[in-house]
Enzyme design. Structure first.
Site, PDB file in Angstrom:
ATOM      1  N   TRP A   1       0.858  -1.182   0.000  1.00 33.03           N
ATOM      2  CA  TRP A   1       0.000   0.000   0.000  1.00 33.03           C
ATOM      3  C   TRP A   1       0.906   1.248   0.000  1.00 33.03           C
ATOM      4  O   TRP A   1       1.905   1.304   0.719  1.00 33.03           O
ATOM      5  CB  TRP A   1      -0.913   0.012   1.248  1.00 33.03           C
ATOM      6  CG  TRP A   1      -1.639   1.323   1.354  1.00 33.03           C
ATOM      7  CD1 TRP A   1      -2.704   1.723   0.598  1.00 33.03           C
ATOM      8  CD2 TRP A   1      -1.331   2.408   2.237  1.00 33.03           C
ATOM      9  NE1 TRP A   1      -3.071   2.992   0.943  1.00 33.03           N
ATOM     10  CE2 TRP A   1      -2.244   3.442   1.947  1.00 33.03           C
ATOM     11  CE3 TRP A   1      -0.367   2.610   3.231  1.00 33.03           C
ATOM     12  CZ2 TRP A   1      -2.234   4.670   2.632  1.00 33.03           C
ATOM     13  CZ3 TRP A   1      -0.350   3.822   3.908  1.00 33.03           C
ATOM     14  CH2 TRP A   1      -1.276   4.840   3.605  1.00 33.03           C
TER      15      TRP A   1
ATOM     16  N   ASP B   1     -14.491  10.494  -0.327  1.00 35.14           N
ATOM     17  CA  ASP B   1     -15.144   9.877   0.830  1.00 35.14           C
ATOM     18  C   ASP B   1     -15.748  10.947   1.762  1.00 35.14           C
ATOM     19  O   ASP B   1     -15.301  12.085   1.782  1.00 35.14           O
ATOM     20  CB  ASP B   1     -14.048   9.104   1.594  1.00 35.14           C
ATOM     21  CG  ASP B   1     -14.630   7.982   2.422  1.00 35.14           C
ATOM     22  OD1 ASP B   1     -15.849   7.966   2.636  1.00 35.14           O
ATOM     23  OD2 ASP B   1     -13.839   7.121   2.854  1.00 35.14           O
TER      24      ASP B   1
ATOM     25  N   ARG C   1      -9.745  -1.777   8.074  1.00 35.46           N
ATOM     26  CA  ARG C   1     -10.277  -0.406   7.984  1.00 35.46           C
ATOM     27  C   ARG C   1     -11.737  -0.375   8.453  1.00 35.46           C
ATOM     28  O   ARG C   1     -12.587   0.270   7.858  1.00 35.46           O
ATOM     29  CB  ARG C   1     -10.173   0.136   6.563  1.00 35.46           C
ATOM     30  CG  ARG C   1     -10.020   1.652   6.550  1.00 35.46           C
ATOM     31  CD  ARG C   1     -10.169   2.240   5.175  1.00 35.46           C
ATOM     32  NE  ARG C   1      -9.845   3.666   5.204  1.00 35.46           N
ATOM     33  CZ  ARG C   1     -10.377   4.557   4.406  1.00 35.46           C
ATOM     34  NH1 ARG C   1     -11.220   4.213   3.474  1.00 35.46           N
ATOM     35  NH2 ARG C   1     -10.032   5.817   4.508  1.00 35.46           N
TER      36      ARG C   1
ATOM     37  N   LYS D   1     -15.536   7.604  -8.837  1.00 33.37           N
ATOM     38  CA  LYS D   1     -14.337   6.909  -8.358  1.00 33.37           C
ATOM     39  C   LYS D   1     -14.807   5.713  -7.548  1.00 33.37           C
ATOM     40  O   LYS D   1     -15.433   5.874  -6.500  1.00 33.37           O
ATOM     41  CB  LYS D   1     -13.507   7.859  -7.492  1.00 33.37           C
ATOM     42  CG  LYS D   1     -12.278   7.208  -6.861  1.00 33.37           C
ATOM     43  CD  LYS D   1     -11.479   8.252  -6.083  1.00 33.37           C
ATOM     44  CE  LYS D   1     -10.323   7.638  -5.313  1.00 33.37           C
ATOM     45  NZ  LYS D   1      -9.647   8.630  -4.462  1.00 33.37           N
ATOM     46  N   TRP D   2     -14.541   4.515  -8.042  1.00 33.78           N
ATOM     47  CA  TRP D   2     -14.999   3.258  -7.405  1.00 33.78           C
ATOM     48  C   TRP D   2     -13.818   2.704  -6.615  1.00 33.78           C
ATOM     49  O   TRP D   2     -12.843   2.257  -7.193  1.00 33.78           O
ATOM     50  CB  TRP D   2     -15.463   2.291  -8.490  1.00 33.78           C
ATOM     51  CG  TRP D   2     -15.911   0.935  -8.038  1.00 33.78           C
ATOM     52  CD1 TRP D   2     -15.249   0.082  -7.200  1.00 33.78           C
ATOM     53  CD2 TRP D   2     -17.109   0.236  -8.418  1.00 33.78           C
ATOM     54  NE1 TRP D   2     -15.958  -1.087  -7.029  1.00 33.78           N
ATOM     55  CE2 TRP D   2     -17.104  -1.018  -7.771  1.00 33.78           C
ATOM     56  CE3 TRP D   2     -18.185   0.554  -9.250  1.00 33.78           C
ATOM     57  CZ2 TRP D   2     -18.125  -1.956  -7.934  1.00 33.78           C
ATOM     58  CZ3 TRP D   2     -19.198  -0.391  -9.418  1.00 33.78           C
ATOM     59  CH2 TRP D   2     -19.165  -1.618  -8.756  1.00 33.78           C
ATOM     60  N   ASP D   3     -13.950   2.733  -5.304  1.00 30.22           N
ATOM     61  CA  ASP D   3     -12.851   2.340  -4.424  1.00 30.22           C
ATOM     62  C   ASP D   3     -13.105   0.941  -3.853  1.00 30.22           C
ATOM     63  O   ASP D   3     -14.225   0.412  -3.919  1.00 30.22           O
ATOM     64  CB  ASP D   3     -12.758   3.374  -3.285  1.00 30.22           C
ATOM     65  CG  ASP D   3     -11.367   3.465  -2.671  1.00 30.22           C
ATOM     66  OD1 ASP D   3     -10.542   2.573  -2.910  1.00 30.22           O
ATOM     67  OD2 ASP D   3     -11.129   4.441  -1.922  1.00 30.22           O
ATOM     68  N   MET D   4     -12.089   0.339  -3.264  1.00 23.86           N
ATOM     69  CA  MET D   4     -12.190  -1.010  -2.679  1.00 23.86           C
ATOM     70  C   MET D   4     -11.040  -1.124  -1.698  1.00 23.86           C
ATOM     71  O   MET D   4      -9.905  -1.292  -2.109  1.00 23.86           O
ATOM     72  CB  MET D   4     -12.037  -2.014  -3.823  1.00 23.86           C
ATOM     73  CG  MET D   4     -12.508  -3.418  -3.598  1.00 23.86           C
ATOM     74  SD  MET D   4     -11.619  -4.302  -2.316  1.00 23.86           S
ATOM     75  CE  MET D   4     -12.370  -5.886  -2.444  1.00 23.86           C
TER      76      MET D   4
ATOM     77  N   CYS E   1     -10.092   2.295  -8.194  1.00 26.89           N
ATOM     78  CA  CYS E   1      -9.198   2.548  -7.068  1.00 26.89           C
ATOM     79  C   CYS E   1      -9.339   1.385  -6.099  1.00 26.89           C
ATOM     80  O   CYS E   1     -10.418   0.821  -5.944  1.00 26.89           O
ATOM     81  CB  CYS E   1      -9.623   3.855  -6.391  1.00 26.89           C
ATOM     82  SG  CYS E   1      -8.712   4.228  -4.888  1.00 26.89           S
TER      83      CYS E   1
ATOM     84  N   ASP F   1      -1.893   5.702  -3.156  1.00 26.66           N
ATOM     85  CA  ASP F   1      -2.182   6.699  -2.121  1.00 26.66           C
ATOM     86  C   ASP F   1      -0.930   7.485  -1.769  1.00 26.66           C
ATOM     87  O   ASP F   1      -0.981   8.435  -1.005  1.00 26.66           O
ATOM     88  CB  ASP F   1      -2.732   6.016  -0.865  1.00 26.66           C
ATOM     89  CG  ASP F   1      -4.240   5.824  -0.960  1.00 26.66           C
ATOM     90  OD1 ASP F   1      -4.836   6.356  -1.912  1.00 26.66           O
ATOM     91  OD2 ASP F   1      -4.815   5.141  -0.097  1.00 26.66           O
TER      92      ASP F   1
END
Ligand code: DGJ
Length: 701
Positions: free
Chosen positions: A172, A340, A416, A449-452, A499, A521
């Site tokens: 990460w 977010d 998280r 923005k599609w985050d995971m 993302c 990030d």
């Protein structure tokens, strides 16, 4: 032009794709053999199958195209199955073939006794020196079959010698670092068991004989278009033969094939270049822009984005967004993205995921007023979502605690503070699709923005039909793909950014659905040079989201000039996440100037050819050059790292120009021929550490 040729008396197929040639042949025992993968060969008929040693199975089986666990085969199988009656032996023999449109070859293999078929498909892309291949396993027998491993395929590299593997590894906030190692014996496994492509390893494997450079030497590439668990096995299978098998990871995998059902593997992408790693990357980049990326946006420039994350984090509201939007518009931003924090109960990362309605405290009038404000400033409105996730502290989870992957009575490990929705369930899939569809239908949103943000754990599906529990690894990815495909179909004007806590889900499968990715990030402009260098080994700059953020950087505590930060981010799809409210008027002017410049030159970065002139790994200096396909314009991004007195950097010998054209440098009036610039070079003229410069070359008419 014909790419696929069949030579019937040899039972041999030759697939020619530009510089790349792939040759298959049916051996006397009916097995299908990969005779060649590499540069062009003529005449193909002369290639022999290999011999036989005592105490060994026949040598041609070491190069079997789609090998199984069965008979005298001891290598990583592409296919491992349980046939009816508990039979775990499977041997595939040639059955038939078909050629379509001159560039798609399908060869059907069949088990020697059961009605189990493997259809092997190949598609040539001669303009890009690329072939894709994938397999479909069909159960035409009366009883179920269990797949324990079903890879996309394998390739056999030219026999002999030691091979060097180049791959992308990281973590990460430190993705896609280039790693090289010489393979000497045994197996080298690259894989993900995290449910996504992963930050740690990316499904990309390049091979060379240890002598290829950035612009010279032969390089072979194998990539996988898959965003879930994957595996790449490079294995010396005997007699100096290196074989590379790639596909969905068989770890904790099984697939139940009812009579009449089939399983289609993801695509394996094969590439070859005789012009080094740079040549291979450029072929891949062109292929991605020309074939892989969603067609509706593929040829459009990527917009300049403002993203709220590194300015506001979760603290977004109608007021501060409007203030930021005003300045964003002033400096030239084209898409304003609310990251977010906008939805119900989302004040930090401990709550809210799953409840996708605007937070009533932050947006008492809904999102409408902010969207209108953004639009009134001439920008497109964008929004962040994380559709696959739920916080235990959410209305959705309180209503449906059974909607997440879990094993009854076992812990549900949070990462998280969140859990993963079980998209293998049709009701959960429908729920996710419906709220996303509604959000886009009811609001004027032009960017998502599609985050995971987490890896899979405790991958249980308690209500799964019997025997299908371990299919979740594949079903989840299929569900994400299906939702995205249908959402894109219904909202064709929306741009989608992929993302996964940065670059945790960048691969050629995801690239069929996402127009661009959030690369990492880590937004430190210097660290980014390394991450971006690795990213571009496989993926095109057009998809490489890069932001200018505040200093000192939140991760590295490093302070770099605004200019350096812009230049680093301008090498991909430019975004800004700096706190605009804190910029001085001079800084705002500077930002505006950089954005204006980017808009003028972005066609060169986004749709041009990339030459990695000097790697930051070599110290001292980093330089990256972009050239338009017609060679009339070029940009050279130069970054000084730690310079030492008396250690003079060589002149920058640029690449890819037309030797006979005359190029003007930076509208300075100074002009040089392409020949001069490529063979003698250009002095970047920068003094001091951590400085940067963009040199613009334009051919004179
Ligand atoms: C991880 C992403 O990589 C960031 O850019 C940001 O969107 C956060 N998630 C939001 O939670």
């Amino acid at each position: 032009m014909t790419s696929v040729n069949f030579i019937s008396n040899e039972k041999l197929w030759s697939i020619r794709s530009g510089e790349l040639q792939y040759i298959l042949k049916v051996a006397d025992d009916g097995s299908l053999v990969n005779l060649h993968f590499g540069g062009r060969v003529e005449p193909v008929e002369s290639i022999s199958l290999g011999g036989h040693f005592p105490f060994e199975p026949s040598l041609h089986l070491l190069r079997e195209e789609y090998s199984t666990f069965g008979g005298l085969r001891f290598m990583e199988p592409c296919l491992k199955v349980e046939l009816p009656g508990g039979v775990r032996d499977c041997v595939l023999k040639y059955e038939s073939f078909k050629i379509e449109d001159n560039n798609v070859l399908s060869i059907t293999l069949k088990d020697i006794s059961y009605e189990l078929f493997a259809d092997l498909h190949y598609r040539a892309y001669p303009a890009y020196n690329i072939i894709t291949k994938w397999a479909e396993i069909r159960n035409a027998g009366p009883q179920p079959v269990i797949l324990e491993e079903a890879l996309s395929g394998a390739v056999s590299l030219p026999r002999g010698g030691l091979w060097r593997l180049t791959f992308l590894s990281g973590h990460w906030a430190g993705e896609t670092r280039i790693v090289q190692e010489v393979l000497k014996a045994g197996k080298k496994v690259l894989e993900s068991r995290r449910g996504t492509t992963s930050h740690q390893l990316n499904p990309v494997a390049f091979f060379d004989a240890g002598d290829a450079g950035e612009e010279e030497g032969e390089v072979w590439g194998c990539l996988l278009g898959w965003s879930g668990n994957w595996k790449c096995v490079s294995e010396y299978v005997g007699h100096d033969q290196l074989r590379v098998a790639m596909g969905v990871n068989d770890f904790d995998f099984s697939w139940h094939l009812e009579s009449g059902e089939s399983f289609k593997t993801p695509k394996m992408i094969l590439a070859y270049s005789a012009s080094g790693f740079g040549g291979l990357s450029r072929s891949l980049h062109r292929f991605e822009r020309g074939v892989v990326l969603p067609r509706n946006n593929a040829t459009k420039p990527r917009p300049v984005i403002y993203n709220t994350w590194e300015t506001l984090y979760f603290n977004v509201n109608e007021e501060n967004l409007k203030q930021l939007a005003d300045i964003a518009a002033e400096i030239g931003v084209e898409v304003f993205v609310v990251d977010d924090g906008w939805f119900k109960g989302r004040n930090d990362d401990r709550a809210g995921l799953g409840d996708w309605v605007p937070d009533p405290h932050k947006f008492p009038r809904g999102l409408g007023p902010v969207i209108e404000h953004v639009k009134s400033r001439g920008m497109i409105f964008g929004i962040w979502v994380e559709p696959e996730m739920v916080n235990p502290n959410s209305d959705l989870y309180r209503r449906h605690p059974d909607w997440v992957y879990h094993f009854p009575g076992r812990p549900r490990s949070e990462m998280r503070n969140q859990l993963i929705l079980n998209l293998s369930r049709s009701d959960v899939r429908e729920y996710v699709f419906n709220w996303l569809d509604r959000l886009l239908a009811e609001n004027d949103i032009g960017f998502v923005k599609w985050d995971m943000n987490r890896s899979f754990s405790e991958p249980g599906w308690p209500d799964a039909p019997r025997g299908r529990e371990r299919e979740i690894w594949v079903r989840h990815v299929q569900a994400v793909y299906e939702i995205l495909d249908e959402i894109r179909r219904r909202h064709p004007n929306v741009i989608f950014e992929g993302c996964s806590g940065g670059g945790g889900r960048v691969d050629l499968g995801a690239m069929e659905r996402f127009d661009q990715f959030w690369t990492s990030d880590n937004t430190d402009a210097l660290d980014r040079l390394y991450i971006q260098e690795g990213y571009t080994m496989a993926y095109c700059p057009k998809t490489m989201g890069a932001w200018v953020t505040g200093v000192p950087n939140f991760l590295t505590n490093r302070t770099l000039s605004l200019e350096f930060r812009f230049h680093s981010a301008m090498m991909g799809a430019l975004g800004i996440s700096v706190n605009l409210l804190e910029l001085s008027s001079i800084e705002k002017e500077e930002a505006k100037m950089h954005i204006e410049f980017y808009k003028k030159i972005r066609h060169i970065v986004l749709d041009g050819d990339l030459y990695r002139l000097k790697s930051p790994r070599s110290g001292g200096l980093a330089a990256f050059q972009y050239v338009t396909p017609d060679k009339t314009e070029s940009l050279i991004f130069v970054f000084t790292l730690q310079q030492g007195f008396g250690r003079r950097e060589p002149l920058l010998r640029v690449r890819g120009l037309d030797p006979s054209l005359i190029y003007e440098v930076d509208s300075s009036g100074q002009s040089f021929s392409g020949l001069y610039l490529m063979n003698y070079g250009i002095d970047h003229g920068i003094r001091g550490d951590y400085k940067s410069k963009v040199i613009y070359l334009k051919a004179r008419r």
